[in-house]
Scaffold this active site. Structure first.
Site, PDB file in Angstrom:
ATOM      1  N   SER A 272       2.993  -1.471 -12.949  1.00 30.85           N
ATOM      2  CA  SER A 272       2.087  -0.669 -12.424  1.00 30.85           C
ATOM      3  C   SER A 272       2.443   0.293 -12.069  1.00 30.85           C
ATOM      4  O   SER A 272       3.527   1.463 -12.446  1.00 30.85           O
ATOM      5  CB  SER A 272       1.284  -1.754 -11.466  1.00 30.85           C
ATOM      6  OG  SER A 272       0.195  -1.719 -11.738  1.00 30.85           O
ATOM      7  N   HIS A 413      -2.566  -8.130 -16.751  1.00 33.72           N
ATOM      8  CA  HIS A 413      -1.740  -7.309 -15.951  1.00 33.72           C
ATOM      9  C   HIS A 413      -1.088  -7.649 -14.889  1.00 33.72           C
ATOM     10  O   HIS A 413      -1.466  -8.282 -14.128  1.00 33.72           O
ATOM     11  CB  HIS A 413      -2.866  -6.407 -14.921  1.00 33.72           C
ATOM     12  CG  HIS A 413      -2.457  -5.299 -14.553  1.00 33.72           C
ATOM     13  ND1 HIS A 413      -1.561  -3.900 -14.981  1.00 33.72           N
ATOM     14  CD2 HIS A 413      -1.615  -4.825 -12.487  1.00 33.72           C
ATOM     15  CE1 HIS A 413      -0.841  -3.008 -14.040  1.00 33.72           C
ATOM     16  NE2 HIS A 413      -0.752  -3.897 -12.678  1.00 33.72           N
TER      17      HIS A 413
END
Ligand code: GTR
Length: 674
Positions: A272, A413
């Site tokens: 990320s 995610h």
């Protein structure tokens, strides 16, 4: 009906739910306007990644290295990450702590060191945690920064607790780490399996270099480097990403001095925002032997010119401290940026580069990440190497690529063991020159499993089917249902004489969880779908494999989302669905994947399923979780955390009956552990 109108929309909710907590109230509106319509993503022309200052593309390796690469790098500095920060001397404060540790069935070595970054007595410090295989050879090492401190990456009680500011979270109380935060992020740092494969695993907390908040600059390393930390900043002043990337290089300065570490094989990896950082660190410091970006998205691997998911406007508004001030000027003007993110990826050439996406992480734009990886490939070509070697986005969970690797895994995610396994496979091949054993590329169920499946021919000729004597009855007349709520308490599904009716909640997470745990098992379930909400429900075996229940009667072009499918993974062999309002029956023989003590795969899992007298699944094989929706993450409770731990430790897990907004009925559900 189009695929989209019939698509289960839970994953979308889950993707949204994954994003929403990260948004501040002030910016929710702009992020909610993010485009997720592929037809509106826009046509665009990318800037030439090989261009030099005079716009002429490099035609040789020499021109690239001498002219174009420095030019492209400078644009990334100027418009995105700020100027590269200078190196400083790095020293160990006190001693390096070395300890033998147990890693499952294997011994490993744990090193911890406090590094001083610079020579001043008050220079910033960082604590580095490093696990290594016990071997006389030098080991390649994966290095990543973490979000919540080293103690959150492992349950190892010997890991030092950090003392500085950390965002409050699981076990981080009033911005200070407590023992309760140990291991809360260990899924993102699978030490035992990676050390088992011969890799060292190093990590440090990103906040040691720049506390991740808009007002973190005065506490960052920038002050010690003589950079301005208040007032108006130069347009090309680095922020958190520049500081984090600098921190990675300083840790590398130390790693290369260790006798146990192969200095030429340190791999930088990040997830990320820290994936954006890993890419920038790899661009700034070519001593990193390989670069890995996991779901780095906007300002990372995803093309900014594609209008999909997060935008420059949103990211610079919410995280004004990440990039250099110049980037915010390009909010809504992505098309005018002189460089795009394929240039960042090209900086890794000729070293191996791996880009990983997740299907439901649409905020990070998986396709934009893939397209950037395709476009960056020209840099490898100059070296006579092949980048991805394909322009076709691969299906879910199917890694592709030569010197540039790519996968999009199912799920949302996160940085998961699936991702790490692919990074290690890729490093094995590109960095260590190992051939991929064929068996590892396509693991199969073992002979015992195949034999068990061959024998499975349940009787479904008339309903209800009488349970065999050795079956554990989960739902039956006159028997208390052997299910709990997601929190481990009593269930609130409606009960009508031996029948349970799925009771929906807004979040569609009112599943029920069997109190019986099993590894391999035969599962029998009779059910009736309702026309409401497409009859959507499912049998979630272990919470990781969903046999779909859906109102699919008469659908001709059935898919892996119709009844009889192993949801989103294997479509049924035939459409055996009966109409809503009729009783139907599933019989499933489920063989779970098995692991070796070091966490590597011993044999693949498989299953065979009969639906209403027809064979719908016949030996599909899977190496790990296949459901995009995971009750251990979405709608998770303390009880489910315990269940997941138990599943990891023993291989035994429950059966979930899914609430997906439809009042599906269940009766006569039983299990026979094998
Ligand atoms: C999000 C941000 C992403 C990504 C992510 C993360 O809020 O919008 O760009 O960086 O945070 O780092 O977890």
């Amino acid at each position: 009906m189009t695929t989209y109108s019939r698509i289960s929309f839970l994953p979308l909710l889950v993707a949204l739910a994954a994003v929403l907590p990260l948004l501040s109230a002030a910016t929710t509106a702009s992020a909610a306007e993010a485009n997720y319509d592929e037809s509106l993503a826009g046509a665009f022309v990318l800037p030439d990644v090989l261009a030099g200052p005079d716009e002429a593309p490099a035609s040789s390796l020499q021109e690239w290295e001498r002219i174009s690469r420095p030019h492209q790098f400078e644009m990334l500095e100027k418009y995105l990450y700020g100027r590269r920060l200078p190196a400083v001397p790095v020293s160990v404060v006190g001693e390096v702590e070395r300890a033998d540790v147990d890693l499952g069935n294997m011994k490993g070595l744990r090193l911890q060191a406090k590094l001083r970054l610079g020579t001043a007595a008050d220079a910033p410090t960082t604590n580095v945690l490093l696990y290594l295989p016990k071997t006389t050879q030098k080991s390649p090492v994966f290095l990543k920064l973490n979000f919540r401190g080293n103690q959150a990456e492992t349950e190892d009680p010997g890991v030092w607790l950090p003392t500085g500011w950390i965002p409050s979270d699981d076990g981080i109380v009033e911005n200070r780490a407590t023992d309760a935060s140990r291991g809360t992020r260990q899924r993102r740092f699978p030490v035992a399996p990676m050390v088992g494969r011969g890799y060292g695993m190093a990590t440090a907390y990103c906040g040691d270099f720049f506390p991740d908040r808009p007002d973190g600059r005065p506490q960052s390393v920038l002050a010690s480097l003589g950079r301005p930390v208040t007032g108006n900043l130069p347009k090309d002043e680095p922020g958190a990403i520049g500081s984090w990337a600098w921190g990675l290089s300083r840790i590398l300065d130390w790693l290369v001095t260790l006798p146990e570490v192969d200095a030429a094989k340190v791999i930088v990896v990040g997830h990320s925002r820290l994936g954006k950082t890993a890419l920038w660190a790899g661009a700034c410091d070519q001593r990193f032997a390989m670069v890995v970006s996991n779901e780095s998205g906007c300002g990372g691997a995803a093309l900014s010119r594609r209008n999909f998911g997060e935008t420059i406007g949103v990211i610079t508004d919410r995280f004004p401290h990440w990039f250099c001030p110049m980037l915010a000027d390009y909010a809504g003007r992505e098309i005018e940026l002189p460089c795009d993110q394929h240039a960042l990826l090209a900086m890794a050439a000729p070293r191996p580069l791996y880009v990983a996406s997740a299907e439901q992480d649409r905020w990070a734009d998986p396709r934009g990440e893939f397209l950037a990886a395709v476009a960056a490939g020209r840099a490898w070509k100059l070296y006579g190497l092949t980048g991805l070697g394909t322009e076709a986005m691969p299906p879910i969970n199917t890694p592709v690529g030569q010197m540039v690797g790519y996968h999009v895994r199912n799920g949302s995610h996160d940085l998961l063991p699936y991702d790490w396994t692919r990074f290690a496979d890729f490093a094995d091949r590109t960095l260590l020159g190992k051939k991929q054993p064929a068996a590892e590329a396509a693991p199969q169920a073992d002979a015992r499993s195949k034999q068990l499946l061959a024998e499975f021919r349940p009787d479904q000729s008339s309903l209800p089917v009488a349970p065999p004597a050795d079956a554990v009855r989960l739902i039956a007349s006159g028997v208390e249902p052997k299910f709990t709520s997601m929190a481990g308490g009593p269930i609130n599904w409606e009960i009508e004489e031996g029948t349970l009716i799925a009771t929906r909640t807004k979040s569609h997470a009112n599943h029920i969880v069997s109190s019986v745990m099993f590894e391999d098992a035969d599962i029998h379930a009779e059910f009736m779908v309702s026309p409401l909400a497409h009859g959507n429900s499912g049998l979630y075996i272990h919470g990781h494999y969903e046999m779909q229940i859906y109102d699919s009667f008469g659908v001709e072009n059935f898919t892996s989302q119709d009844e009889g499918s192993l949801y989103r993974f294997a479509k049924p062999l035939v459409n055996a669905a009966r109409p809503a309002g009729e009783w139907q029956v599933y019989d499933i023989r489920f063989i779970a994947p098995k692991q070796n003590p070091d966490g590597s795969l011993k044999s693949a899992g498989t299953l065979k399923a009969w639906l209403n007298g027809q064979l719908v699944q016949d030996g599909v094989s899977f190496t790990g979780p296949r459901s995009p929706y995971i009750p251990y993450r979405h709608g998770v409770t303390d009880y489910l955390r315990g269940v997941e731990k138990q599943l990891q430790a023993t291989g035994k897990g429950p059966l979930f009956l899914q609430d997906h907004g439809s009042p599906t009925r269940y009766r006569n559900v039983w299990i026979r552990p094998l």
